[in-house]
Write an enzyme that holds these catalytic residues in place. Structure first.
Site, mmCIF file in Angstrom:
data_model
loop_
_atom_site.group_PDB
_atom_site.id
_atom_site.type_symbol
_atom_site.label_atom_id
_atom_site.label_comp_id
_atom_site.label_asym_id
_atom_site.label_seq_id
_atom_site.Cartn_x
_atom_site.Cartn_y
_atom_site.Cartn_z
ATOM 1 N N GLY A 154 0.830 -1.194 0.000
ATOM 2 C CA GLY A 154 0.000 0.000 0.000
ATOM 3 C C GLY A 154 0.866 1.245 0.000
ATOM 4 O O GLY A 154 2.047 1.209 0.387
ATOM 5 N N CYS A 155 0.286 2.371 -0.404
ATOM 6 C CA CYS A 155 1.094 3.586 -0.590
ATOM 7 C C CYS A 155 1.661 4.116 0.727
ATOM 8 O O CYS A 155 2.855 4.423 0.814
ATOM 9 C CB CYS A 155 0.269 4.651 -1.297
ATOM 10 N N MET A 156 0.830 4.228 1.767
ATOM 11 C CA MET A 156 1.343 4.727 3.048
ATOM 12 C C MET A 156 2.266 3.706 3.699
ATOM 13 O O MET A 156 3.221 4.066 4.389
ATOM 14 C CB MET A 156 0.193 5.116 3.971
#
Length: 342
Positions: free
Chosen positions: A147-149
Site C-alpha cells: 500500500g502507498c502509506m
C-alpha cells in the site's frame, strides 16, 4: 523475450488504473492491449478517464474482465475482494499477474478478516509481498505490491531496523492526499479543501502490513503507533516517524545506515540537506516514481520524513518498476523521475 510486452490493466477506471494506463502507453517496450472496467465496459478509455483522451489509447474501448486475451503481464487494479474470485482465470491468461490491491498483503487470517474481509478465501498459493528495493527479481507468477502509506513508512524505517539502531517503540504520522481514498470517496470537496483532518488514529490496515514487512525484511518488529491524516491535495503521501536510538547508536550510524540501504536504489533518494527546502516534500515527488527520505538525529531521538506520490511510487509506478525488472529491463525505463515544480 519478445520485442514488445503485451499488458492488460484490470480495473482501468480507478485512479491507480488510470495512472498505470498512462505510464504503459508511454513505455517504449509495452503495448497495453486490454483495459477492463465492470461499470464502463463499451466506453472509450478517454471518456471514462478524461486525462487520457488525448493519448493514442484514449480511443480504445474498455471491456469486461472475462474478455481478457492472453498477455505477458496483467496489472490488477481491482477493488479489494474482487481478484480472489477471478485470479485462477487471470493467471491462466497472463504469464505474470501484478496485484496492486490489498487482497494478499497480510498473511495472518485474523488480520485479513479484520482489514480485508472480502478478500478471505480464493487463491491459496503463497503470493510474495514485493517491494523492488528489498527483493531480488521475482520469478513467481503472481506478486502483491505494498500500500502507498505502507511503502512510504517502510522506506522510512527499514534502514534503522536493518542496522539494529532503533528501539522498538515507533510513532508514525502518515498523511495522504484525496486520491488515496479512490474514486468512490464520498467526502465533499468543500470539506476537504483547505482542511487537514484526522483519518484514523488507531487500527489502520497499513499498520500490520508495515509490521509484517519489517519483520520479514529485518528480523525485527516495531511496536508501532500508526495514525493517518487527510491532506487538502489531490495526491501525495508524507510520513513522519519518531523514535529513540538504542544505547551506543549515534547520528553517524544513522547516516551510514541510510546510505547503505539505498545505495543501489535508483528511486529512493536520501535527502542530503537539512534545511526545510532540502527535506522531502510533496512538490518534488508528485508526478515522479521517486520516494524521498531524510533522517535527523538529536541526542538519542530520531525523526525520519519520507514522501512519495501515492499513485506512482506508491502504486502504478511501483508496478511498472516490478515489470521492468521481471522482463530484464532497466528498472527506470518508462518511469518519470522529476516532480512538478512549482
Amino acid at each position: 523475450m519478445s520485442e514488445h510486452i503485451s499488458a492488460a490493466v484490470l480495473g482501468g477506471s480507478g485512479f491507480i488504473g488510470a495512472e498505470l494506463i498512462r505510464l504503459l502507453a508511454a513505455h517504449p517496450r509495452v503495448v497495453p492491449t486490454f483495459v477492463s472496467s465492470a461499470r464502463h465496459a463499451g466506453q472509450r478509455v478517454g471518456q471514462v478517464v478524461p486525462g487520457l483522451r488525448n493519448t493514442s489509447i484514449g480511443g480504445h474501448h474498455m471491456r469486461k474482465l472475462d474478455e481478457m486475451p492472453d498477455v505477458d503481464v496483467a496489472f490488477a487494479c481491482l477493488p479489494n475482494g474482487v481478484l480472489p474470485s477471478v485470479l485462477d482465470d487471470v493467471a491462466n491468461r497472463a504469464k505474470v499477474v501484478i496485484n496492486l490491491a490489498g487482497d494478499y498483503r497480510l498473511r495472518q487470517t485474523d488480520q485479513v478478516e479484520r482489514h480485508y474481509p472480502a478478500s478471505a478465501g480464493g487463491w491459496r498459493q503463497p503470493i510474495p509481498y514485493y517491494i523492488p528495493e528489498f527483493a531480488p527479481t521475482p520469478t513467481e507468477p503472481v506478486l502483491n505490491l505494498p500500500g502507498c502509506m505502507a511503502a512510504a513508512t517502510i522506506y522510512a524505517l527499514y534502514p534503522l531496523f536493518k542496522a539494529d539502531l532503533a528501539a522498538e517503540d515507533v510513532v508514525v504520522d502518515a498523511k495522504s492526499g484525496s486520491s488515496g481514498s479512490g474514486t468512490g470517496s464520498v467526502e465533499h470537496p468543500a470539506v476537504r479543501d483547505g482542511n487537514v483532518r484526522v483519518h484514523k488514529l488507531h487500527g489502520h490496515r497499513h499498520s500490520p502490513e508495515v509490521r509484517q514487512a519489517l519483520t520479514d525484511l529485518t528480523g525485527r518488529a516495531p511496536d508501532l503507533q500508526f495514525s493517518t491524516f487527510s491532506l487538502p491535495v489531490a495526491r501525495g503521501v508524507m510520513v513522519s516517524a519518531y523514535g529513540r536510538l538504542k544505547p551506543g547508536a549515534g547520528e553517524s550510524d544513522v547516516r551510514r545506515a541510510f546510505a547503505r540501504a539505498y545505495a543501489d536504489a535508483p528511486f529512493v533518494r536520501v535527502a542530503a540537506g537539512r534545511s526545510p527546502m532540502g527535506m522531502p516534500m510533496l512538490k518534488t515527488v508528485v508526478g515522479a516514481n521517486v520516494a524521498e527520505v531524510a533522517a535527523v538525529v538529536s541526542g538519542d531521538r530520531w525523526v525520519v520524513v519520507s514522501a512519495l506520490d501515492n499513485l506512482i511510487k506508491g502504486g502504478a509506478g511501483q508496478a511498472v518498476q516490478a515489470m521492468n525488472r521481471i522482463h530484464g529491463m532497466d528498472e527506470r525505463l518508462g518511469l518519470p523521475e522529476a516532480g512538478g515544480w512549482p
